[in-house]
Design an enzyme around this catalytic site. Sequence first.
Site, PDB file in Angstrom:
ATOM      1  N   ARG A 249       0.862  -1.191   0.000  1.00 46.86           N
ATOM      2  CA  ARG A 249       0.000   0.000   0.000  1.00 46.86           C
ATOM      3  C   ARG A 249       0.893   1.235   0.000  1.00 46.86           C
ATOM      4  O   ARG A 249       1.745   1.385   0.890  1.00 46.86           O
ATOM      5  CB  ARG A 249      -0.919   0.004   1.218  1.00 46.86           C
ATOM      6  CG  ARG A 249      -1.862  -1.180   1.280  1.00 46.86           C
ATOM      7  CD  ARG A 249      -2.615  -1.219   2.595  1.00 46.86           C
ATOM      8  NE  ARG A 249      -3.462  -0.046   2.780  1.00 46.86           N
ATOM      9  CZ  ARG A 249      -4.748   0.016   2.414  1.00 46.86           C
ATOM     10  NH1 ARG A 249      -5.311  -1.035   1.864  1.00 46.86           N
ATOM     11  NH2 ARG A 249      -5.448   1.101   2.618  1.00 46.86           N
TER      12      ARG A 249
ATOM     13  N   CYS B 137     -13.113  15.263   7.738  1.00 49.89           N
ATOM     14  CA  CYS B 137     -13.955  14.425   8.596  1.00 49.89           C
ATOM     15  C   CYS B 137     -13.683  14.714  10.067  1.00 49.89           C
ATOM     16  O   CYS B 137     -12.524  14.743  10.499  1.00 49.89           O
ATOM     17  CB  CYS B 137     -13.706  12.955   8.290  1.00 49.89           C
ATOM     18  SG  CYS B 137     -14.125  12.503   6.582  1.00 49.89           S
TER      19      CYS B 137
ATOM     20  N   CYS C 139     -11.451  12.560  12.091  1.00 49.84           N
ATOM     21  CA  CYS C 139     -10.116  12.359  11.523  1.00 49.84           C
ATOM     22  C   CYS C 139      -9.202  13.557  11.740  1.00 49.84           C
ATOM     23  O   CYS C 139      -8.015  13.392  11.995  1.00 49.84           O
ATOM     24  CB  CYS C 139     -10.242  12.065  10.028  1.00 49.84           C
ATOM     25  SG  CYS C 139      -8.685  11.748   9.181  1.00 49.84           S
TER      26      CYS C 139
ATOM     27  N   ARG D 257      -1.718  -0.965  -3.903  1.00 45.39           N
ATOM     28  CA  ARG D 257      -2.890  -0.116  -3.720  1.00 45.39           C
ATOM     29  C   ARG D 257      -2.409   1.289  -3.391  1.00 45.39           C
ATOM     30  O   ARG D 257      -1.568   1.484  -2.515  1.00 45.39           O
ATOM     31  CB  ARG D 257      -3.782  -0.645  -2.602  1.00 45.39           C
ATOM     32  CG  ARG D 257      -5.002   0.250  -2.332  1.00 45.39           C
ATOM     33  CD  ARG D 257      -6.073  -0.468  -1.530  1.00 45.39           C
ATOM     34  NE  ARG D 257      -6.572  -1.630  -2.257  1.00 45.39           N
ATOM     35  CZ  ARG D 257      -7.479  -1.569  -3.235  1.00 45.39           C
ATOM     36  NH1 ARG D 257      -7.971  -0.400  -3.607  1.00 45.39           N
ATOM     37  NH2 ARG D 257      -7.886  -2.670  -3.824  1.00 45.39           N
TER      38      ARG D 257
ATOM     39  N   SER E 153     -14.330   5.042   0.354  1.00 43.98           N
ATOM     40  CA  SER E 153     -14.627   5.239   1.775  1.00 43.98           C
ATOM     41  C   SER E 153     -15.911   6.046   1.914  1.00 43.98           C
ATOM     42  O   SER E 153     -16.005   7.172   1.415  1.00 43.98           O
ATOM     43  CB  SER E 153     -13.470   5.968   2.461  1.00 43.98           C
ATOM     44  OG  SER E 153     -12.268   5.218   2.340  1.00 43.98           O
TER      45      SER E 153
ATOM     46  N   MET F  71     -11.013   1.514  14.856  1.00 44.05           N
ATOM     47  CA  MET F  71      -9.716   1.397  15.530  1.00 44.05           C
ATOM     48  C   MET F  71      -9.446   2.738  16.200  1.00 44.05           C
ATOM     49  O   MET F  71      -9.014   3.691  15.548  1.00 44.05           O
ATOM     50  CB  MET F  71      -8.622   1.042  14.528  1.00 44.05           C
ATOM     51  CG  MET F  71      -8.811  -0.328  13.916  1.00 44.05           C
ATOM     52  SD  MET F  71      -7.562  -0.753  12.669  1.00 44.05           S
ATOM     53  CE  MET F  71      -8.077   0.284  11.310  1.00 44.05           C
TER      54      MET F  71
ATOM     55  N   ARG G  12       0.784  -7.776   3.862  1.00 40.42           N
ATOM     56  CA  ARG G  12       0.781  -6.372   3.488  1.00 40.42           C
ATOM     57  C   ARG G  12       1.956  -5.604   4.069  1.00 40.42           C
ATOM     58  O   ARG G  12       2.335  -5.802   5.217  1.00 40.42           O
ATOM     59  CB  ARG G  12      -0.529  -5.715   3.944  1.00 40.42           C
ATOM     60  CG  ARG G  12      -1.735  -6.183   3.158  1.00 40.42           C
ATOM     61  CD  ARG G  12      -3.024  -5.995   3.942  1.00 40.42           C
ATOM     62  NE  ARG G  12      -4.191  -6.315   3.145  1.00 40.42           N
ATOM     63  CZ  ARG G  12      -4.579  -7.554   2.858  1.00 40.42           C
ATOM     64  NH1 ARG G  12      -3.876  -8.588   3.317  1.00 40.42           N
ATOM     65  NH2 ARG G  12      -5.643  -7.766   2.111  1.00 40.42           N
TER      66      ARG G  12
ATOM     67  N   ASP H 217      21.685   8.236  20.305  1.00 35.00           N
ATOM     68  CA  ASP H 217      20.775   9.199  19.695  1.00 35.00           C
ATOM     69  C   ASP H 217      19.319   8.769  19.843  1.00 35.00           C
ATOM     70  O   ASP H 217      18.436   9.593  20.071  1.00 35.00           O
ATOM     71  CB  ASP H 217      21.117   9.361  18.213  1.00 35.00           C
ATOM     72  CG  ASP H 217      20.228  10.369  17.520  1.00 35.00           C
ATOM     73  OD1 ASP H 217      20.220  11.532  17.945  1.00 35.00           O
ATOM     74  OD2 ASP H 217      19.541   9.992  16.554  1.00 35.00           O
TER      75      ASP H 217
END
Length: 580
Positions: free
Chosen positions: A67, A78, A81, A117, A172, A242, A310, A543
């Site tokens: 992806r 949104c 979001c 994707r 979506s 989620m 994935r 670091d």
Amino acid sequence: MRPLVKYVNRLLCQTAAPAPVPIRRKASAAATGSLKLATSAQAEPQRANKQDSPLTDTFGRHHTYLRISLTERCNLRCDYCMPADGVPLQPKANLLTTEEILRLARIFVEQGVRKVRLTGGEPTVRRDIVDLVAEMKALPQLEHVGITTNGLVLTRLLLPLQRAGLDSLNISLDTLKKDRFEKITRRKGWERVIAGIDLAVQLGYRPKVNCVLMRNFNEDEICDFVEFTRDRPVDVRFIEYMPFSGNKWHTDRLISFKETVELIRHRWPEFEALPNGPNDTSKAFAVPGFKGQVGFITSMTEHFCGSCNRLRLTADGNIKVCLFGNKEFSLRDAMRSDVSEEDLVDLIGAAVRRKKRQHAAFSPRHAEPFADGESPDDTHRRLADASRPSAIASAALLHHHLHSHRSQLLQAARHCSSLSHVNAQGKAQMVDVGEKPTSTRLARAEATVEVGERLTQLIAANELVKGDVLSVAQLAGILGAKRTSELIPLCHNISLSSVKVKAQLLPDAHCVRLVASVRCTGQTGVEMEALTAVSIAALTVYDMCKAVSHDICITNIRLLSKSGGKRDYHRREQSSEAFQ
């Protein structure tokens, strides 16, 4: 030197023409990182099976699906979001260019990826989206190119995308109600999204409609979405919420897969399960007689990690092996740091081999944030400024040391004419090795980083904000060995045939032990390369840990052995295990 510094502090790297891919070894336990990077120019045999692929992890999962996030930007706002005025975006220079995206896609496909994707942000906001799809489809061996979009501009773009070769699309859409859509997204456009779905069906696609279910948000539309599949050949996929990002892990908003199925069966008792493929993330169901079907992506209640194939590439060039993981490796910095393509493949393999058996999400009864309350989607922004150039300080100290002690060096040269790097006039010089015989040279060196009890626990659990300390340290050490002549003024530029760096956490001693083994066939030794490797690796450990504590001590940097030259050396009391 600056390319190395960028690499060491950002994570991983690459650039150049295609090169042969070295055979890889399996990663060791969680508290131990071991990596070999072969730099020989000789071609190596092709992999006998998928287990030798850099895209196969230590649990045997072969990753064939990539992806690619094309942008951070989105044309919706949104409310679950982002805030109404959007989120801070990275400078354009931090994001992958079109050429870099296509190059990385080619490399992944050459290693075994067969499906790509394109995602975002919102990928259709890129002006070159059609050209990108066409370029992807031109890659030999790539079988499938899909896109995930909010659907706002599909009526304008879908036909050109289809001509470019687009194989599939996910849309979506969290509501079928116009007023709710405008309230959620703070934008108009619901009609355009529905028109885009219908256009996709007319053009022969079977689009997937992704709907995130949230309690007190859209659970009243579950049956409406199922009804949406009656006359349309679409795959509505309910995604378990989620609860990360700005949502602060509100687990009470999660609607489970089982609860959703029960609700649907209350209206359609005949709602039945369908067969699924081996790598499907969605559990397929359908109402008999409906043209479409319904799927459930159960990321939270019934994870599908065991069959995950994935990988993800963020817009700023980080590879993520798990959506829920906080580990990212910058392939962008690779391509901008003049590192070979062969090395990049090895770094991809190292990232894949660090993938865990299952994601770090929680059970609903034990909800905890990933890393200091941050979401995985926020990680790439956090890592953009997470590292600082420790190696610069090291080089500056070296430069200061050489100049401030010049008089001592000149005086020592007058009394120690045997020093090979000082001529009779007391001036520094590079040794002429042209007359030396060619032989196989091997050197080993070690270093120890004392980190204390708290950092030991964080490293072992891989919970440091900057990521996987052991993996990054060993990879930085490899790059350091290869750049030794750029860091140490009088070292020869040597063609190394092998570099191994081992980073091991010793919990009882509260320290990280670093061991490097370097080999070449040439006319001069490689002890400086081995010492540079462990030094850079040690600086990288510091670091990555300094945000937690500055009470870190780098110690015990020393040569363990060297062989192949006129004067071999073997330390009698070696505290580290040598590489075999």
